[in-house]
Structure formats: structure tokens, C-alpha cells
Design an enzyme around this catalytic site. Structure first.
Site, PDB file in Angstrom:
ATOM      1  N   ARG A   1      44.788  45.484  41.576  1.00 46.44           N
ATOM      2  CA  ARG A   1      43.459  46.013  41.883  1.00 46.44           C
ATOM      3  C   ARG A   1      42.748  45.194  42.957  1.00 46.44           C
ATOM      4  O   ARG A   1      41.738  45.653  43.515  1.00 46.44           O
ATOM      5  CB  ARG A   1      42.597  46.077  40.621  1.00 46.44           C
ATOM      6  CG  ARG A   1      42.997  47.199  39.684  1.00 46.44           C
ATOM      7  CD  ARG A   1      42.023  47.309  38.496  1.00 46.44           C
ATOM      8  NE  ARG A   1      40.636  47.369  38.894  1.00 46.44           N
ATOM      9  CZ  ARG A   1      40.011  48.471  39.323  1.00 46.44           C
ATOM     10  NH1 ARG A   1      40.673  49.622  39.444  1.00 46.44           N
ATOM     11  NH2 ARG A   1      38.718  48.433  39.657  1.00 46.44           N
TER      12      ARG A   1
ATOM     13  N   GLU B   1      34.097  42.993  43.620  1.00 43.31           N
ATOM     14  CA  GLU B   1      32.794  42.427  43.298  1.00 43.31           C
ATOM     15  C   GLU B   1      32.488  41.215  44.182  1.00 43.31           C
ATOM     16  O   GLU B   1      33.345  40.722  44.917  1.00 43.31           O
ATOM     17  CB  GLU B   1      32.751  42.064  41.810  1.00 43.31           C
ATOM     18  CG  GLU B   1      32.849  43.291  40.908  1.00 43.31           C
ATOM     19  CD  GLU B   1      32.950  42.945  39.431  1.00 43.31           C
ATOM     20  OE1 GLU B   1      33.264  41.790  39.109  1.00 43.31           O
ATOM     21  OE2 GLU B   1      32.721  43.850  38.612  1.00 43.31           O
TER      22      GLU B   1
ATOM     23  N   PHE C   1      34.429  38.610  36.900  1.00 46.80           N
ATOM     24  CA  PHE C   1      35.216  39.739  36.407  1.00 46.80           C
ATOM     25  C   PHE C   1      36.328  40.141  37.379  1.00 46.80           C
ATOM     26  O   PHE C   1      37.494  39.994  37.061  1.00 46.80           O
ATOM     27  CB  PHE C   1      34.299  40.928  36.092  1.00 46.80           C
ATOM     28  CG  PHE C   1      33.445  40.692  34.883  1.00 46.80           C
ATOM     29  CD1 PHE C   1      33.856  41.092  33.626  1.00 46.80           C
ATOM     30  CD2 PHE C   1      32.223  40.030  35.010  1.00 46.80           C
ATOM     31  CE1 PHE C   1      33.080  40.848  32.509  1.00 46.80           C
ATOM     32  CE2 PHE C   1      31.438  39.783  33.882  1.00 46.80           C
ATOM     33  CZ  PHE C   1      31.869  40.193  32.633  1.00 46.80           C
ATOM     34  N   GLU C   2      35.979  40.645  38.546  1.00 47.17           N
ATOM     35  CA  GLU C   2      37.016  41.153  39.433  1.00 47.17           C
ATOM     36  C   GLU C   2      36.613  40.906  40.885  1.00 47.17           C
ATOM     37  O   GLU C   2      35.940  41.718  41.492  1.00 47.17           O
ATOM     38  CB  GLU C   2      37.241  42.651  39.191  1.00 47.17           C
ATOM     39  CG  GLU C   2      38.469  43.211  39.885  1.00 47.17           C
ATOM     40  CD  GLU C   2      38.741  44.649  39.476  1.00 47.17           C
ATOM     41  OE1 GLU C   2      39.770  44.903  38.850  1.00 47.17           O
ATOM     42  OE2 GLU C   2      37.898  45.521  39.802  1.00 47.17           O
ATOM     43  N   GLN C   3      37.029  39.764  41.400  1.00 47.58           N
ATOM     44  CA  GLN C   3      36.762  39.485  42.799  1.00 47.58           C
ATOM     45  C   GLN C   3      38.074  39.299  43.545  1.00 47.58           C
ATOM     46  O   GLN C   3      39.043  38.755  43.006  1.00 47.58           O
ATOM     47  CB  GLN C   3      35.868  38.258  42.969  1.00 47.58           C
ATOM     48  CG  GLN C   3      36.440  36.944  42.483  1.00 47.58           C
ATOM     49  CD  GLN C   3      35.677  35.748  43.055  1.00 47.58           C
ATOM     50  OE1 GLN C   3      35.480  35.653  44.260  1.00 47.58           O
ATOM     51  NE2 GLN C   3      35.252  34.852  42.179  1.00 47.58           N
TER      52      GLN C   3
END
Length: 536
Positions: free
Chosen positions: A351, A368, A374-376
Site C-alpha cells: 500500500r 498519510e 498508521f500509514e506513511q
């Protein structure tokens, strides 16, 4: 000769394991994915990173975990034809609680696939597994007491409530029998990092004490019975620099004993190399190794006759040090991320990046904001030298200022510097600088060159030079002139354990890498053709 640190850059909490002529060291990775670094050596001098075993969601998912949480203090051992890896996944750091969950995974080989985890307990962190000579297995970890003012950045001794021991049943994959608190530590306090071994009828227990800052120490104790009572080493501490601020290797503590095949004795330990004038460890907590001797009193001592670790110690054999390259170049060919790189938290790397969508390139899917828990999309490698230069080239066509991609010197959301390509309403496509120089707890960014500098179409090369405590960014339009310095000299020393929040506030390490974020939620792509890291 062994030259310390043997694992430079962020490689803390070393657990060492020997299998025949092969040595392995496992170190903590905290919020960086995949989890746990395992290095291999045949001579204790030359070490190669060979595996990060916690690599899938069933083993580890750290999304949402704060900075400096995640994988703490793994323990690696070998018994019954299997490698055993014990680790903690810490879900909370601030405040009175730690929420530390302990697990065991196994594999017949280091390089192979490791099992799904067996949950063990959550009573505290820094677990280890001891395989006794009668076939029984014992699990130890420190116990966390939340009923004190033990806030992150200011640990209080009573929260570290001794070392717990309980038997582990490999058949049922669960603990059994009574839980015993076998060791409360010394007056130095903050007892953690337990490791057991057995010699000449004694159970020896080494622990870390004093916190992972400048009062750190390896404390040793022994008992005829595994559950105690344990008597302290005559010096209390086997290794420490706490009373020797002049020592090169500071913060010495948290390690494990190992015997060589030919009967020599060594002990790993965590260490740090602070830079003047602020005593900040920009390379984080590193792994070092000390030569030891057994004396007639049945206790282990450093061979140098003190408790202070040496930079150079005698190796077990005549090993020729391998000349380590001053330059590491990565071109992202082959469809596999180079071993030196990691990303943050997520068990779904597809992702945030791809090496196949555009062959020969690292494609980041901007997610992000930089510093997200969370999701960088941030892919980076460790800083391993006090002075270095990192370079990359990016192809990126933002259509809003919310889309940003570039190069970063990164520690966590509160400590980072970045140079990036973005869009500005008046400047058009531009290069900008963002920095957060230790602004805890707010994490506010500053923009030293305000809106930025307009750049032409095409690929943009970005670079940074770090020289001890100073950082300078550079840029150039590929094929259109020389490198240009941009922005002021920034404080590189803040990208360190002690930067911003101060000692004990965070304890991972500095990284250099590529990032992209798109706070519009449209996941704009950024392509990086290559990345270079040069020791200066």
C-alpha cells in the site's frame, strides 16, 4: 581485533546466540518494519545483516503504535533443532502503562520462514527464554508496575518491579507453574533486560539497570537455584560507563553472554557515542562486544580489569576486518527492496511502495502525513556514520500543495528534517524544506525557506550532507547545472535519542530516506530512480 561498535547505527538491546561456528545477534527495531534485525558472523569481527523475521501481519502489525513502541529487546536462542525468538510488541509508551505483549516464534533456520507467534504474557517487557540442561524451558521478563509516576521521558525506579520467572511448556505453547519474582536489582534501579545462562552449577542472571541513558549498566547475579535467591556480582555491574564520562562508549548496558567454540568468553552490550557539545547520540543505541574472563571466585569480569567497555578488544581468532565501503548505491532493480531499507509500522507494504509498477524505480504511494503512526510512505536506511551525504532523484508532478515527496533525515514525528518537491499557488512546482526540531508534544513544523524555490519540469535531484551536528540540503534539476545549497544549516544533532524531549524520551535512531505524502487522500505516486549514501 574487534572494533566497537560492531553494529553501528540504530541496533540496540543485542541478544547473541552461537550455533557451532556461527554467531547471530538479534536487535530491537521498535516501530520499523519488518521486525527484529538478525546479523551473522563467523569471527565476531565481521557482521552481515541476514534476516528480519517478523515480516507478515500474523506476526506483527504496528499500525497506530506511538514512536519508540513496537519491538523491544528480542532474545534469540537455539535448542531442539530450532531457533527461538522471543520479543515484545509494546502498544503504549507515555503515561503509567506500557501494554507490552510478549510472543515466541521459531524456525529451523535463520534465513527461512518463521512461525506464527505463540502469545506468552503481558506482565512486562524485555522477555527471554532459557533452555535448561534438564530440558525444561524458563521464561523471564521484567514486571511493570503502573502504580507510580513513571511517565515516558522520566522513568521512576518503582515501576521496574523485578524480574519474573515462569516455566514455558513447548508442547502446549503456554506458561505453567508458579510465577516467581527472582531479582529486584540493585539501588541503581530500573531493572530490565534479563538473560539467564548456566555454568558450573550456578545460574547466572545478567540484567540491564539504570535506564537506557548515561547511567546504563549490565548487572550480574547468580544462584544455585534458578528461582533464587540471587547474590550480586562483587562489582554489582559487569559493564558500565556511568561513572566515566570520558569513555568513548557511553550508555553501556543491556547485553548477553556467549562462549566461543574454543572456550573464550564475550558479552554484548548496548552503547552510544555522543557528539559534543550536547552529548547527543545521533547514531542511536549501537551494539558492542567485550572480551571477558572467568576468575577463581566464579565470577565473570571484563578482560581489561575494569567495568568500562573498550573500543578495541581481542577477537577469538585472527580475523581480517573487511573494508566496509564508504559508498552505498541503490538502483532499485530486481523488484526487491534492498536489505538496508525498512519502512514504518504497516504489514501491508504494497500500500505504500512498489518496485514492480515501474521497473528499476521505487514507487511510493503518497499516503498519510510524514510522522503518521498508521500509514506513511517512508522508506529509509539507518544513519551509520556521524558524517554522511545522501542523494536521490525524484519524478513527481503534484497538483496541490497537499502532495509532497522528497528526502528526509528522520527520527520520529517530533524530530525530522526534509527537502521535497511540492506545488505552491504562486511559485508553481517548487522545492521546499520542512523541519520539526524536537517540538514535543505538539510536533509543529517550520518552513525555513517559506514557500520554497521554483523548479523546472523534469527529474529533481535532492541531497543532504550531515557533518556531526550540522545538516545542509542541496538540489539540482537533473542535467541542468551543479548542486545548489538551499536553506540554512539545520540542527542535525536533534535527530537523536536525546534531541527534543531529552534522555529516555525516545530511543530508536536516525534514518535517511525517501518519503511521499498526499493529505488530499488521492495517493499521488512519486518515483525514485536511485538512492546513494556516502560516508564523509
Amino acid at each position: 581485533m574487534i572494533r566497537n561498535p560492531i553494529l553501528p547505527g540504530f541496533n540496540p538491546d543485542p541478544s547473541i546466540c552461537r550455533v557451532s561456528e556461527d554467531y547471530y545477534i538479534a536487535t530491537s527495531t521498535f516501530e520499523w518494519y519488518p521486525g527484529v534485525q538478525i546479523h551473522h558472523s563467523r569471527d565476531l569481527v565481521n557482521w552481515t545483516l541476514v534476516r528480519r523475521p517478523l515480516e507478515r501481519a500474523s506476526q506483527l502489525d504496528m499500525r497506530g503504535e506511538p514512536d519508540s513502541c513496537g519491538i523491544w529487546a528480542p532474545c534469540l536462542s537455539y535448542a531442539d533443532g530450532l531457533f527461538w525468538l522471543v520479543y515484545t510488541d509494546v502498544k503504549r509508551y507515555d503515561g503509567n502503562f506500557k501494554d507490552a505483549h510478549n510472543y515466541i516464534v521459531t524456525s529451523p533456520t535463520i534465513e527461512g520462514e518463521w512461525s506464527d507467534p505463540s502469545y506468552v504474557n503481558s506482565s512486562g517487557f524485555d522477555p527471554s527464554l532459557f533452555h535448561d540442561d534438564d530440558g525444561r524451558k524458563w521464561f523471564v521478563n521484567m514486571q511493570w508496575n503502573h502504580r507510580t509516576e513513571s511517565y515516558g521521558g522520566s522513568p521512576k525506579t518503582p515501576a521496574f518491579d523485578g524480574i519474573l520467572l515462569q516455566e514455558w511448556d513447548p508442547v502446549t505453547r503456554s506458561l505453567k507453574g508458579p510465577i516467581k519474582n527472582i531479582f529486584g536489582g540493585t539501588e541503581l534501579g530500573l531493572v530490565e533486560g534479563p538473560h539467564l545462562f548456566k555454568r558450573n552449577g550456578y545460574y547466572y542472571l545478567t540484567t540491564a539497570e539504570g535506564g537506557t541513558g548515561y547511567d546504563h549498566a549490565v548487572t550480574m547475579a547468580r544462584s544455585r537455584n534458578i528461582d533464587g535467591p540471587y547474590e550480586l556480582h562483587p562489582n554489582k555491574h559487569l559493564i558500565t560507563s556511568k561513572d566515566h564520562p570520558e569513555a568513548v562508549l557511553q550508555r553501556a548496558g543491556h547485553g548477553q553472554y556467549v562462549e566461543t567454540a574454543d572456550g573464550q568468553f564475550y558479552h554484548t552490550h548496548l552503547s552510544g557515542r555522543p557528539l559534543p557539545p550536547h552529548r547527543r547520540c545521533t547514531l542511536g543505541r549501537e551494539t558492542s562486544l567485550q572480551k571477558c574472563v572467568w576468575k577463581e571466585d566464579g565470577w565473570l569480569y571484563l578482560e581489561n580489569g575494569t567495568v568500562v567497555p573498550d573500543v578495541e578488544v581481542q577477537g577469538p581468532r585472527q580475523a581480517l576486518p573487511i573494508e566496509k565501503p564508504r559508498r552505498s548505491g541503490y538502483n532499485f532493480d530486481g523488484g526487491k527492496l534492498p536489505m538496508d531499507f525498512q519502512w514504518l509500522r504497516t504489514s501491508q507494504p504494497e500500500r505504500i511502495f512498489s518496485l514492480t509498477e515501474r521497473p528499476g524505480h521505487l514507487r511510493l504511494f503518497a499516503r498519510e502525513s510524514i510522522g503518521s503512526w498508521f500509514e506513511q510512505a517512508l522508506v529509509a536506511r539507518r544513519q551509520q556514520h556521524h558524517s554522511f551525504r545522501a542523494e536521490t532523484v525524484v519524478e513527481f508532478q503534484p497538483d496541490t500543495y497537499q502532495q509532497v515527496a522528497g528526502l528526509t533525515h528522520y527520527y520520529n514525528r517530533f524530530k525530522l528534517h526534509a527537502i521535497a518537491v511540492t506545488l505552491h499557488e504562486k511559485l508553481g512546482r517548487c522545492v521546499t524544506i520542512m523541519t520539526c526540531a524536537g517540538d514535543y508534544p505538539n510536533g509543529r513544523l517550520s518552513f525555513p525557506i517559506e514557500g520554497g524555490v521554483s523548479v523546472p519540469d523534469g527529474r529533481i535531484q535532492l541531497a543532504m550532507e550531515v557533518r556531526d551536528n550540522d545538516l545542509q540540503f542541496f538540489w539540482q534539476a537533473e542535467g541542468m547545472g551543479a548542486w545548489q545549497a538551499i536553506g540554512p544549516v539545520l540542527d542535525a544533532g536533534v535527530i537523536s535519542d536525546e534531541g527534543g524531549r531529552g534522555e529516555h524520551g525516545s530511543f530508536t535512531g536516525a534514518f535517511a530516506g525517501m518519503f511521499a505524502f498526499d493529505t488530499s487522500g488521492r495517493a499521488k505516486t512519486a518515483d525514485f530512480d536511485w538512492f546513494n549514501y556516502d560516508q564523509l
